[in-house]
Design an enzyme around this catalytic site. Structure first.
Site, short mmCIF file in Angstrom:
data_model
loop_
_atom_site.label_atom_id
_atom_site.label_comp_id
_atom_site.label_asym_id
_atom_site.label_seq_id
_atom_site.Cartn_x
_atom_site.Cartn_y
_atom_site.Cartn_z
N HIS A 72 32.34 23.25 20.45
CA HIS A 72 33.30 22.79 19.44
C HIS A 72 34.61 23.58 19.51
CE1 HIS A 72 34.15 21.38 15.14
NE2 HIS A 72 35.08 22.30 15.36
N GLU A 73 34.48 24.90 19.52
CA GLU A 73 35.69 25.75 19.52
C GLU A 73 36.42 25.69 20.86
OE1 GLU A 73 36.69 26.54 16.70
OE2 GLU A 73 34.79 26.13 15.72
N HIS A 76 38.58 22.60 21.19
CA HIS A 76 39.90 22.71 20.55
C HIS A 76 40.93 23.25 21.55
CE1 HIS A 76 39.05 21.63 16.43
NE2 HIS A 76 38.06 22.50 16.35
#
Length: 173
Positions: A72-73, A76
């Site tokens: 997820h991170e 980004h």
């Protein structure tokens, strides 16, 4: 093998996959810190090419954290790089496409149990209107001490919070 090392391995795997898919772009390994607390699992900073992670949630949810949160991170950072730095919204279609590319559900929020991550001290306060005892966290208590006004909505009272427990002689009034 430490959990931090497992995170590094996961990031390396995802970055290798990313570099193969977008060979014309350069992706540097991000700085990773484990200093987040509370309910937030992770946080990506584009400008610093860094990822901050919650060590408590990693410890308590290792497998899911490695699979979902790390991806997820990193997604980004990748979406920001691929789509010209700033065109994509934080959880927009670009980020979602990177998550799909990684084979991870594009969920905005995690569902980890966060009780152990919330270690903060609780402070006593009471409603100035109905006298109800209410526990508040350190930040709210500090702000209350500095003059910020908080109201509670329990039972539709909407009274103003006051520091400490209401004295017994005032409770009967």
């Amino acid at each position: 093998m430490t959990k931090e090392y497992k995170v590094e391995i996961r990031v390396k795997e995802l970055l290798e996959k990313t570099r193969q898919h977008w060979p014309s772009l350069t992706f540097h390994f991000p700085a990773i810190t484990y200093d987040l607390r509370g309910r937030v699992a992770g946080w990506a900073r584009y400008s610093a090419n860094s990822i901050r992670l919650n060590a408590d949630l990693l410890r308590d949810n290792e497998e899911a954290f490695l699979h979902r949160t790390v991806a997820h991170e990193l997604a980004h950072l990748v979406a920001h790089r691929v789509w010209a730095g700033g065109v994509s919204r934080p959880h927009g279609k670009e980020w979602q496409s990177v998550m799909n590319f990684y084979g991870v559900p594009a969920n905005r929020c995690h569902s980890y149990k966060t009780v152990s991550a919330r270690k903060g001290q609780q402070f006593d306060s009471h409603c100035g209107k109905c006298g109800k005892h209410i526990l508040i966290g350190a930040t709210r208590f500090r702000n209350l001490s500095g003059g910020v006004i908080y109201r509670h909505s329990d039972g539709g009272c909407w009274g103003t919070l006051k520091k400490g427990i209401k004295p017994l002689w005032e409770q009967s009034a």
